[in-house]
Design a protein around this motif. Sequence first.
Motif, mmCIF file in Angstrom:
data_model
loop_
_atom_site.group_PDB
_atom_site.id
_atom_site.type_symbol
_atom_site.label_atom_id
_atom_site.label_comp_id
_atom_site.label_asym_id
_atom_site.label_seq_id
_atom_site.Cartn_x
_atom_site.Cartn_y
_atom_site.Cartn_z
ATOM 1 N N GLU A 140 0.803 -1.217 0.000
ATOM 2 C CA GLU A 140 0.000 0.000 0.000
ATOM 3 C C GLU A 140 0.838 1.269 0.000
ATOM 4 O OE1 GLU A 140 -2.324 -0.505 3.475
ATOM 5 O OE2 GLU A 140 -3.457 -2.227 2.685
ATOM 6 N N SER A 141 2.137 1.152 0.225
ATOM 7 C CA SER A 141 2.990 2.338 0.281
ATOM 8 C C SER A 141 3.085 3.002 -1.090
ATOM 9 C CB SER A 141 4.384 1.940 0.783
ATOM 10 O OG SER A 141 5.266 3.033 0.701
ATOM 11 N N SER A 142 3.089 4.333 -1.079
ATOM 12 C CA SER A 142 3.213 5.075 -2.339
ATOM 13 C C SER A 142 4.652 5.109 -2.840
ATOM 14 C CB SER A 142 2.711 6.505 -2.142
ATOM 15 O OG SER A 142 3.439 7.155 -1.100
ATOM 16 N N ALA A 143 5.602 4.849 -1.959
ATOM 17 C CA ALA A 143 7.002 4.841 -2.362
ATOM 18 C C ALA A 143 7.283 3.602 -3.208
ATOM 19 C CB ALA A 143 7.905 4.852 -1.129
ATOM 20 N N PRO A 144 8.189 3.708 -4.174
ATOM 21 C CA PRO A 144 8.536 2.543 -4.998
ATOM 22 C C PRO A 144 9.119 1.428 -4.125
ATOM 23 C CG PRO A 144 9.384 4.576 -5.965
ATOM 24 C CD PRO A 144 8.901 4.925 -4.593
ATOM 25 N N ASN A 145 8.693 0.198 -4.365
ATOM 26 C CA ASN A 145 9.226 -0.943 -3.629
ATOM 27 C C ASN A 145 9.148 -2.179 -4.498
ATOM 28 O OD1 ASN A 145 6.596 -2.482 -2.852
ATOM 29 N ND2 ASN A 145 6.199 -0.346 -2.262
ATOM 30 N N ARG A 146 9.911 -3.183 -4.109
ATOM 31 C CA ARG A 146 10.025 -4.390 -4.936
ATOM 32 C C ARG A 146 8.713 -5.149 -5.033
ATOM 33 N NH1 ARG A 146 14.795 -4.743 -1.694
ATOM 34 N NH2 ARG A 146 16.684 -4.261 -2.880
ATOM 35 N N LEU A 147 7.877 -5.067 -4.011
ATOM 36 C CA LEU A 147 6.623 -5.806 -4.048
ATOM 37 C C LEU A 147 5.696 -5.315 -5.154
ATOM 38 C CD1 LEU A 147 5.838 -6.194 -0.233
ATOM 39 C CD2 LEU A 147 6.312 -8.025 -1.857
ATOM 40 N N ARG A 148 5.860 -4.069 -5.572
ATOM 41 C CA ARG A 148 5.004 -3.516 -6.636
ATOM 42 C C ARG A 148 5.625 -3.718 -8.016
ATOM 43 N NH1 ARG A 148 1.933 0.828 -4.198
ATOM 44 N NH2 ARG A 148 1.523 1.650 -6.281
ATOM 45 N N THR A 149 6.940 -3.834 -8.061
ATOM 46 C CA THR A 149 7.616 -3.879 -9.360
ATOM 47 C C THR A 149 8.053 -5.278 -9.760
ATOM 48 O OG1 THR A 149 9.723 -3.357 -8.287
ATOM 49 C CG2 THR A 149 8.430 -1.516 -9.131
ATOM 50 N N ARG A 150 8.210 -6.169 -8.795
ATOM 51 C CA ARG A 150 8.630 -7.528 -9.128
ATOM 52 C C ARG A 150 7.405 -8.431 -9.272
ATOM 53 N NH1 ARG A 150 14.175 -8.781 -8.222
ATOM 54 N NH2 ARG A 150 15.334 -6.964 -7.481
ATOM 55 N N GLY A 151 7.661 -9.687 -9.577
ATOM 56 C CA GLY A 151 6.578 -10.602 -9.890
ATOM 57 C C GLY A 151 5.978 -11.289 -8.686
ATOM 58 N N ALA A 152 5.150 -12.291 -8.980
ATOM 59 C CA ALA A 152 4.455 -13.021 -7.924
ATOM 60 C C ALA A 152 5.418 -13.834 -7.075
ATOM 61 C CB ALA A 152 3.403 -13.939 -8.552
ATOM 62 N N ASP A 153 6.533 -14.287 -7.666
ATOM 63 C CA ASP A 153 7.477 -15.079 -6.882
ATOM 64 C C ASP A 153 8.100 -14.246 -5.764
ATOM 65 O OD1 ASP A 153 8.755 -13.493 -8.749
ATOM 66 O OD2 ASP A 153 10.398 -14.883 -9.088
ATOM 67 N N TYR A 154 8.326 -12.943 -6.019
ATOM 68 C CA TYR A 154 8.885 -12.093 -4.959
ATOM 69 C C TYR A 154 7.841 -11.863 -3.863
ATOM 70 C CZ TYR A 154 11.435 -8.363 -2.655
ATOM 71 O OH TYR A 154 12.102 -7.611 -1.719
ATOM 72 N N LEU A 155 6.578 -11.729 -4.230
ATOM 73 C CA LEU A 155 5.526 -11.598 -3.219
ATOM 74 C C LEU A 155 5.460 -12.857 -2.363
ATOM 75 C CD1 LEU A 155 3.040 -10.275 -1.924
ATOM 76 C CD2 LEU A 155 1.677 -11.170 -3.836
ATOM 77 N N ALA A 156 5.559 -14.028 -3.000
ATOM 78 C CA ALA A 156 5.558 -15.283 -2.238
ATOM 79 C C ALA A 156 6.748 -15.341 -1.293
ATOM 80 C CB ALA A 156 5.567 -16.476 -3.193
ATOM 81 N N TYR A 157 7.916 -14.886 -1.777
ATOM 82 C CA TYR A 157 9.089 -14.837 -0.889
ATOM 83 C C TYR A 157 8.824 -13.945 0.321
ATOM 84 C CZ TYR A 157 12.784 -11.852 0.845
ATOM 85 O OH TYR A 157 13.553 -11.063 1.669
ATOM 86 N N ALA A 158 8.233 -12.765 0.090
ATOM 87 C CA ALA A 158 7.981 -11.834 1.195
ATOM 88 C C ALA A 158 7.041 -12.450 2.229
ATOM 89 C CB ALA A 158 7.397 -10.531 0.653
ATOM 90 N N LEU A 159 6.030 -13.194 1.775
ATOM 91 C CA LEU A 159 5.092 -13.825 2.705
ATOM 92 C C LEU A 159 5.777 -14.938 3.504
ATOM 93 C CD1 LEU A 159 1.964 -14.065 0.367
ATOM 94 C CD2 LEU A 159 2.430 -12.348 2.120
ATOM 95 N N ILE A 160 6.554 -15.766 2.821
ATOM 96 C CA ILE A 160 7.261 -16.852 3.506
ATOM 97 C C ILE A 160 8.287 -16.277 4.477
ATOM 98 C CG2 ILE A 160 8.809 -18.814 3.171
ATOM 99 C CD1 ILE A 160 7.401 -19.276 0.471
ATOM 100 N N ASP A 161 8.966 -15.218 4.061
ATOM 101 C CA ASP A 161 9.962 -14.593 4.931
ATOM 102 C C ASP A 161 9.299 -14.025 6.191
ATOM 103 O OD1 ASP A 161 12.810 -13.530 5.251
ATOM 104 O OD2 ASP A 161 11.665 -11.670 5.353
#
Length: 364
Positions: free
Chosen positions: A161-182
Motif C-alpha cells: 500500500e505504500s506510495s514509495a517505490p518498492n520491490r513488491l510492486r515492481t517484481r513478480g508473484a514469486d517475490y511476493l511469495a518470498y515476502a510472505l514466507i519470509d
Amino acid sequence: MAKVEALKKRAPVKVRRPPVGASPGTLIADPAARRSELRLTLISPQKFKTIDNASIDDVEANCHKWPVIWLDCTGLANIQLIKEIGRIFSLHPLALEDVVNTGQRPKVDFFEDHAFVVVRMIDDVTAHRYEQIAVFVGENFVVTFQEREGDPFDPVRKRIESSAPNRLRTRGADYLAYALIDAIVDSYFPPIEAAGDLVDGIEDEMLHSPHKHQMRQLHELRRDANVLKGVLWPMRDALATLIRNDVPYVRAETKVFLNDTLDHSLRLIELVETQRDMLTGLIEMHLSLSQARTNDVISYLTIVSVIFMPLTFLVGVWGMNFNPDTSPWNMPELRSYYGYPAALVFMLLVAVGLIAFFKWKKWL
C-alpha cells in the motif's frame, strides 16, 4: 518475564483426513474449520487495489487484468469455494487436498505452472498452537490459505500500500511469495527469543534457590523446543528445495532473497538447538542441586543424631535410679548436691565438644 501459569498444556492435534480408499484429491472439511473469507489484493507498479470479503466473481473478473494477484483465503470450511479457487488458478487437486488436511509437515511440491509451499506459523505463543499456511505461487498469482484469522503479513500489506517505490510492486508473484514466507519465518524470532530470556531467568533463579516448579517449567520449555525443532528443520528443507529447483515461475533474482530466508531459518534452528541443550543441562543441574540439597539435609540430621547419641546415653545411665544406700556402687551421683546442674553442664560440654570437632573436620 512469563510465569509458569502461561505455559499451558497443549491439546492434542487431531488431523482430519479423507476416508480410507477415497479418491485422490478428495476434499473434506474439518467440522471445526473456520468460515472461509477471501481478501483479494491486485498489484501493479503504478497502483494497487484491495477487495475485502471478495467473491469468486471478483476473483474471476480481475485475475487476468493485473500483473500480480494475491488471493488470501482465511478459514477452510467452504470446500466448494476452495474448489472454485482451484479451478480458476488451475491448482493441482492433490495440493488442494493437503490444504484442507491440516497438519502437513513443511514442504514444497512443483507442478507444471505453479509451486505449492506448506509452512507452519506460530498462531498462539501462550497456547503453543501452530497454524498451517499453504502458499501457491504461479507466474502472476499467489494464493494463500490460512486456518484462521491472524497472520504476520501486515508489514507486507503496508509495503504494497505504500506510495514509495518498492520491490513488491515492481517484481513478480514469486517475490511476493518470498515476502510472505519470509514474514512467517521471521515471526518465529520473538517467541524463541522470549523463551531464551525465560530460560536465563530460570537459571538465575535456580542458582539462587532451586524449587520444584522450575523443573516443570524446564520440561515445558524443552518440549516446546522439540516441537519447534520438528517444524523448523522441514521448513529449512522446503526452502532449500525451493531454491535448488529451476522452474520458470521462480526467478533467479528471487532465489537470492530466498537464500536470506534460508539463513534466517538456519539461525532459528541454531537458537532452538542451543536452548534445547541449555535446557537439558539445566534439568541435570536442577537434579544435581536437589540431590545436593537432600544430602545436606541428611548430613545435618546425621550430625544432630550423633550429637544427641552420647547425651541420650548419659541420660539413660543417670536415669537408672539404683539406690545408693544399698551399695556404694549404686549411682552415688544421686546424693550429689549439685548433681543435676553438673550433669547438664557436662552434657553441654559434650555437645559443644562434638560440634567443635565437626567444624575442625569441616563436616559442619
